[in-house]
Design a protein around this motif. Structure first.
Motif, mmCIF file in Angstrom:
data_model
loop_
_atom_site.group_PDB
_atom_site.id
_atom_site.type_symbol
_atom_site.label_atom_id
_atom_site.label_comp_id
_atom_site.label_asym_id
_atom_site.label_seq_id
_atom_site.Cartn_x
_atom_site.Cartn_y
_atom_site.Cartn_z
ATOM 1 N N LYS A 261 -6.907 8.826 -0.235
ATOM 2 C CA LYS A 261 -5.488 8.552 -0.504
ATOM 3 C C LYS A 261 -4.820 7.939 0.725
ATOM 4 O O LYS A 261 -4.010 7.010 0.604
ATOM 5 N N ILE A 262 -5.166 8.463 1.889
ATOM 6 C CA ILE A 262 -4.576 7.937 3.128
ATOM 7 C C ILE A 262 -5.053 6.509 3.377
ATOM 8 O O ILE A 262 -4.264 5.628 3.738
ATOM 9 N N LYS A 263 -6.326 6.272 3.134
ATOM 10 C CA LYS A 263 -6.864 4.925 3.343
ATOM 11 C C LYS A 263 -6.258 3.924 2.350
ATOM 12 O O LYS A 263 -5.975 2.760 2.703
ATOM 13 N N LYS A 264 -6.050 4.362 1.147
ATOM 14 C CA LYS A 264 -5.448 3.473 0.145
ATOM 15 C C LYS A 264 -4.051 3.045 0.584
ATOM 16 O O LYS A 264 -3.674 1.859 0.478
ATOM 17 N N ASP A 265 -3.290 3.998 1.102
ATOM 18 C CA ASP A 265 -1.946 3.685 1.586
ATOM 19 C C ASP A 265 -2.008 2.766 2.802
ATOM 20 O O ASP A 265 -1.218 1.823 2.930
ATOM 21 N N LEU A 266 -2.968 3.021 3.701
ATOM 22 C CA LEU A 266 -3.138 2.180 4.885
ATOM 23 C C LEU A 266 -3.501 0.748 4.477
ATOM 24 O O LEU A 266 -2.952 -0.217 5.014
ATOM 25 N N ASP A 267 -4.416 0.613 3.536
ATOM 26 C CA ASP A 267 -4.840 -0.719 3.089
ATOM 27 C C ASP A 267 -3.687 -1.495 2.457
ATOM 28 O O ASP A 267 -3.613 -2.721 2.569
ATOM 29 N N ALA A 268 -2.795 -0.758 1.811
ATOM 30 C CA ALA A 268 -1.652 -1.420 1.184
ATOM 31 C C ALA A 268 -0.648 -1.916 2.222
ATOM 32 O O ALA A 268 -0.069 -2.993 2.085
ATOM 33 N N LYS A 269 -0.471 -1.136 3.285
ATOM 34 C CA LYS A 269 0.518 -1.484 4.320
ATOM 35 C C LYS A 269 -0.050 -2.464 5.347
ATOM 36 O O LYS A 269 0.705 -3.273 5.901
ATOM 37 N N ARG A 270 -1.335 -2.349 5.659
ATOM 38 C CA ARG A 270 -2.023 -3.246 6.596
ATOM 39 C C ARG A 270 -1.250 -3.449 7.909
ATOM 40 O O ARG A 270 -0.910 -4.571 8.286
ATOM 41 N N PRO A 271 -0.962 -2.364 8.625
ATOM 42 C CA PRO A 271 -0.226 -2.515 9.897
ATOM 43 C C PRO A 271 -1.085 -3.222 10.943
ATOM 44 O O PRO A 271 -2.317 -3.133 10.933
ATOM 45 N N GLU A 272 -0.421 -3.897 11.856
ATOM 46 C CA GLU A 272 -1.104 -4.601 12.937
ATOM 47 C C GLU A 272 -0.390 -4.321 14.258
ATOM 48 O O GLU A 272 0.761 -3.878 14.274
ATOM 49 N N GLY A 273 -1.084 -4.629 15.358
ATOM 50 C CA GLY A 273 -0.465 -4.507 16.675
ATOM 51 C C GLY A 273 0.034 -3.096 16.955
ATOM 52 O O GLY A 273 -0.661 -2.112 16.690
ATOM 53 N N ARG A 274 1.246 -3.008 17.459
ATOM 54 C CA ARG A 274 1.805 -1.697 17.800
ATOM 55 C C ARG A 274 2.001 -0.821 16.575
ATOM 56 O O ARG A 274 1.886 0.410 16.664
ATOM 57 N N ALA A 275 2.255 -1.428 15.446
ATOM 58 C CA ALA A 275 2.423 -0.642 14.218
ATOM 59 C C ALA A 275 1.129 0.091 13.879
ATOM 60 O O ALA A 275 1.144 1.257 13.466
ATOM 61 N N LEU A 276 -0.011 -0.556 14.064
ATOM 62 C CA LEU A 276 -1.301 0.079 13.812
ATOM 63 C C LEU A 276 -1.573 1.169 14.846
ATOM 64 O O LEU A 276 -2.044 2.260 14.502
ATOM 65 N N THR A 277 -1.272 0.878 16.120
ATOM 66 C CA THR A 277 -1.473 1.882 17.170
ATOM 67 C C THR A 277 -0.656 3.139 16.888
ATOM 68 O O THR A 277 -1.151 4.265 17.030
ATOM 69 N N GLU A 278 0.580 2.958 16.458
ATOM 70 C CA GLU A 278 1.441 4.109 16.180
ATOM 71 C C GLU A 278 0.993 4.835 14.918
ATOM 72 O O GLU A 278 1.126 6.064 14.812
ATOM 73 N N TRP A 279 0.427 4.098 13.962
ATOM 74 C CA TRP A 279 -0.150 4.750 12.785
ATOM 75 C C TRP A 279 -1.325 5.625 13.211
ATOM 76 O O TRP A 279 -1.465 6.773 12.750
ATOM 77 N N LYS A 280 -2.160 5.115 14.100
ATOM 78 C CA LYS A 280 -3.309 5.876 14.590
ATOM 79 C C LYS A 280 -2.857 7.140 15.324
ATOM 80 O O LYS A 280 -3.454 8.211 15.179
ATOM 81 N N TYR A 281 -1.789 7.012 16.104
ATOM 82 C CA TYR A 281 -1.249 8.168 16.815
ATOM 83 C C TYR A 281 -0.821 9.264 15.835
ATOM 84 O O TYR A 281 -1.135 10.444 16.038
ATOM 85 N N GLN A 282 -0.121 8.881 14.772
ATOM 86 C CA GLN A 282 0.324 9.861 13.786
ATOM 87 C C GLN A 282 -0.867 10.557 13.132
ATOM 88 O O GLN A 282 -0.879 11.776 12.957
ATOM 89 N N ARG A 283 -1.897 9.781 12.754
ATOM 90 C CA ARG A 283 -3.074 10.365 12.108
ATOM 91 C C ARG A 283 -3.808 11.294 13.069
ATOM 92 O O ARG A 283 -4.283 12.371 12.674
ATOM 93 N N TYR A 284 -3.939 10.867 14.310
ATOM 94 C CA TYR A 284 -4.596 11.693 15.333
ATOM 95 C C TYR A 284 -3.925 13.055 15.432
ATOM 96 O O TYR A 284 -4.584 14.104 15.349
ATOM 97 N N LEU A 285 -2.615 13.070 15.595
ATOM 98 C CA LEU A 285 -1.910 14.333 15.742
ATOM 99 C C LEU A 285 -2.022 15.200 14.497
ATOM 100 O O LEU A 285 -2.179 16.425 14.594
ATOM 101 N N LYS A 286 -1.955 14.590 13.336
ATOM 102 C CA LYS A 286 -2.015 15.380 12.103
ATOM 103 C C LYS A 286 -3.357 16.080 11.947
ATOM 104 O O LYS A 286 -3.419 17.246 11.548
ATOM 105 N N ASP A 287 -4.441 15.373 12.264
ATOM 106 C CA ASP A 287 -5.758 16.006 12.190
ATOM 107 C C ASP A 287 -5.959 17.023 13.309
ATOM 108 O O ASP A 287 -6.510 18.110 13.094
ATOM 109 N N TYR A 288 -5.526 16.679 14.505
ATOM 110 C CA TYR A 288 -5.676 17.583 15.651
ATOM 111 C C TYR A 288 -4.921 18.893 15.400
ATOM 112 O O TYR A 288 -5.463 19.993 15.571
ATOM 113 N N LEU A 289 -3.674 18.788 14.987
ATOM 114 C CA LEU A 289 -2.848 19.980 14.792
ATOM 115 C C LEU A 289 -3.322 20.810 13.609
ATOM 116 O O LEU A 289 -3.250 22.048 13.630
ATOM 117 N N ALA A 290 -3.830 20.141 12.575
ATOM 118 C CA ALA A 290 -4.381 20.885 11.436
ATOM 119 C C ALA A 290 -5.651 21.623 11.842
ATOM 120 O O ALA A 290 -5.918 22.739 11.368
#
Length: 514
Positions: free
Chosen positions: A282-311
Motif C-alpha cells: 500500500k505504501i509503495k502504491k502511494d509512492l509510485d503514484a506521487k513519484r517524489p524527486e530530489g528533496r521531496a524524495l529525501t524527506e519521504w525517505k526520512y518519514q518512512r525511516y522514522l516510522k519503521d524505526y519507532l515502530a
C-alpha cells in the motif's frame, strides 16, 4: 531500656516490616541489565522526545534515575558491548571494530567477578561479540551475529542452535522470563537481556505495522547540513538521501523482487509474509503514484525511516514493561537493580544521517536509566559524565565482588548513595573502524564546554567545537585564531587521557604533525 527491649515493645506489624526490610536490603541485589541496539535519546520520551512515547523506559526513569550525560568509548555495537562487559577501552579489551576482531572471553569481565561473588549469571538475546564461546555465564541463549527480526535462530549453552517462530523482541522476553522461572533461587542473579531492536533494517512487529503512519515528523534543523569546515563529515556515506536503500531499508519492493529473498524476509512463514507485503504494498502504491524527486524524495525517505524505526522500538519498550511486570509479580522488584541502556546513540536525521560512529553528540551520547530501590531516590536526574566502562565496576561493587585490575571505568555507586564521588571533568573516545559508511577513524576529548577531535587515515584533520555556543557541532573553530589557547589546554588534557588509558596507537598519531 536496652535496644532488645525497645524492639520487643514495638507493634508486631512494624516488627515484620522492619525485619523484612533488613532481610531485603542486607542481601546482594539481583541485577537486570537491558541493552538495546542503536536506540537514540531522541526517541525516548523520558529524554524529551517529540517523536514518540516510551512509557516503560520512562517508568524506570521515574522510579529511579535518568542519566543525562551517559557516553560510550567507541560508538559501534560490538566494541561498546565489549567495553560494558570488561570496563575497559577497546585498546585494552582488544575488540576495536565489528569487522576485524573477535572478543577474547578469557579476559576478566563483570559477569566473571559476579560469579566469583556467588551470582548466577545469564545473557539472553543479542551479544554480538564474535563467535567465541562465552565465559562468565551460567547460561546463555544468544543470537548468532546480528540476529534476525523474524523466526530467529538462537545458540544456547552447549552450542545448541534452535530456530524460534515469532518476532525476536517477544522471543527474547519469553526466554528471559523462562530463565528467571528456572534459576537457582538460592543465589542472587545477574541477567543481561540483549535486544536486537532497533538495529537496521528496522523491521517492526506485525502488530506495530502502521502505528506511526498518521504522524508527520519535523525535519531536524540541520537535516540539510552542508558539512562546511568538517572534512570527515563531508566524505561520509551514511545519509538518508544517498545511502538509505529503498528496498533493503524502506521495504519498497514487490514480492517478486530479489530483495524479498534476503534472509530477513525469506525466513518468514506464509502468514507473516502475507501481512508484511500487504502493508508495504500500500505504501509503495502511494509512492509510485506521487513519484517524489530530489528533496521531496529525501524527506519521504526520512518519514518512512522514522516510522519503521519507532515502530520497531515500540515492541522493545512494551517488552521492557513485561520484564518489570515479571519482577513485580514475583516479588523481585525491591531487591533488583534494573538498568536500561543502548550500546550507543544514533542519528535520527540530524546532519541528514542515520547510523552512529562519529564522536558527535547524537552517537557518542547514549540513553541510560536505572532503578535501584532503597538506593536511588525516584525521579533522580544524574548530570555527571558517566561512561559505559563504568557499568562493570559499579555492578561489581553493588554485588560485593572484586573488580579485576584491568578495569578502567570508575564505580558510580557512591554517587547513587550520596557518598564521596569524584566526577569526571573530561571523557575520552576512540573509534577505529575504517570502512563502513566511509567514516574516518578518530579519537578525542569532551569537556563540559568543548570537544576536540583528531581524525586520521581516511581524513587527516582536527576539529574543535564550543558546545556552549554550538551544541549541534556545526562550526569547527579549530583554525580560528582565538581558539589557540583552548586547543593548547585541550591537547594537554587529551594526551593525559591517552596516556592514562594506555592507548599507544592514539599516542603515536597525536605526536604526528598535520
Amino acid at each position: 531500656m536496652t535496644i532488645t527491649q525497645k524492639i520487643k515493645s514495638l507493634p508486631l506489624t512494624f516488627l515484620l516490616l522492619f525485619f523484612t526490610a533488613v532481610n531485603i536490603f542486607g542481601q546482594k541485589p539481583n541485577i537486570v541489565l537491558i541493552i538495546s541496539d542503536d536506540h537514540a535519546c531522541q526517541a525516548i520520551s523520558a529524554y524529551g522526545s517529540r517523536l514518540t512515547q516510551t512509557p516503560n523506559i520512562d517508568r524506570l526513569a521515574k522510579e529511579g534515575a535518568i542519566f543525562n550525560n551517559a557516553y560510550v568509548t567507541n560508538s559501534l555495537c560490538g566494541p561498546s558491548r565489549a567495553s560494558i562487559l570488561t570496563g575497559t577501552y577497546s585498546n585494552i579489551n582488544g575488540f576495536k571494530d565489528n569487522i576485524s576482531y573477535n572478543f577474547d572471553f578469557n579476559q576478566p569481565s563483570f559477569v566473571k567477578a559476579l560469579q566469583a561473588a556467588g551470582y548466577q549469571t545469564a545473557w539472553i538475546g543479542k551479544m554480538h561479540l564474535g563467535d567465541s564461546i562465552p565465559q562468565g555465564l551460567d547460561y546463555y541463549n544468544i543470537l548468532p551475529g546480528q540476529g534476525q527480526y523474524y523466526n530467529p535462530d538462537f545458540i544456547r549453552s552447549g552450542n545448541v542452535q534452535k530456530r524460534y517462530t515469532g518476532y525476536v523482541t517477544n522471543i527474547i522476553e519469553a526466554l528471559s522470563n523462562e530463565w528467571l522461572d528456572h534459576r537457582d533461587r538460592q543465589k542472587p542473579f545477574c541477567l543481561i537481556i540483549g535486544h536486537k531492536a532497533t538495529h537496521r533494517v528496522w523491521m517492526p512487529d506485525l502488530e506495530d505495522l502502521g502505528s506511526f503512519d498518521d504522524k508527520t515528523f519535523d525535519l531536524p534543523h540541520d537535516f540539510y547540513d552542508d558539512y562546511a569546515t568538517r572534512k570527515a563529515a563531508a566524505v561520509q556515506d551514511m545519509t538518508i538521501a544517498k545511502t538509505m536503500r529503498m528496498g533493503h531499508d524502506l521495504k519498497m519492493y514487490d514480492p517478486a523482487d530479489s530483495a524479498t529473498f534476503e534472509d530477513n524476509i525469506k525466513r518468514m512463514n506464509a502468514d507473516q509474509k502475507a501481512k508484511w507485503f500487504a502493508y508495504y504494498a500500500k505504501i509503495k502504491k502511494d509512492l509510485d503514484a506521487k513519484r517524489p524527486e530530489g528533496r521531496a524524495l529525501t524527506e519521504w525517505k526520512y518519514q518512512r525511516y522514522l516510522k519503521d524505526y519507532l515502530a520497531t522500538a515500540a515492541s522493545m519498550d512494551r517488552n521492557i514493561g513485561k520484564t518489570l511486570d515479571y519482577l513485580d509479580k514475583n516479588g523481585l522488584s525491591k531487591n533488583t537493580i534494573v538498568i536500561y541502556m543502548s550500546d550507543q546513540g544514533f542519528y535520527m536525521g540530524e546532519h541528514g544521517w542515520f547510523d552512529k560512529r562519529f564522536m558527535y553528540e547524537e552517537s557518542f551520547r547514549t540513553p541510560m536509566v536505572m532503578r535501584y530501590p532503597g538506593v536511588i531516590k525516584p525521579g533522580t536526574a544524574i548530570n555527571d559524565f558517566i561512561m559505559n566502562i563504568d557499568l562493570a565496576p559499579t555492578l561489581i561493587e553493588a554485588g560485593k565482588g572484586q573488580a579485576p585490575a584491568p578495569v578502567q571505568g570508575r564505580s558510580f555507586l557512591p554517587l547513587l548513595k550520596n557518598q564521596h564521588y569524584t566526577a569526571r571533568d573530561a571523557m575520552y573516545y576512540h573509534y577505529y573502524e575504517n570502512g563502513e559508511h566511509s567514516v574516518s577513524p578518530h579519537f578525542g576529548i569532551r569537556t563540559k564546554r568543548y570537544k576536540l577531535i583528531r581524525f586520521y587515515k581516511r581524513v587527516e584533520s582536527w576539529e574543535l567545537f564550543d558546545l556552549q555556543k554550538d551544541p549541534h557541532e556545526l562550526h569547527n573553530i579549530y583554525d580560528e585564531p582565538g581558539s589557540k589557547p583552548v586547543i593548547a589546554d585541550l591537547k594537554a588534557k587529551l594526551l593525559k587521557l591517552i596516556t592514562a588509558y594506555k592507548d599507544t596507537e592514539a599516542a603515536a598519531i597525536f605526536a604526528r604533525a598535520i
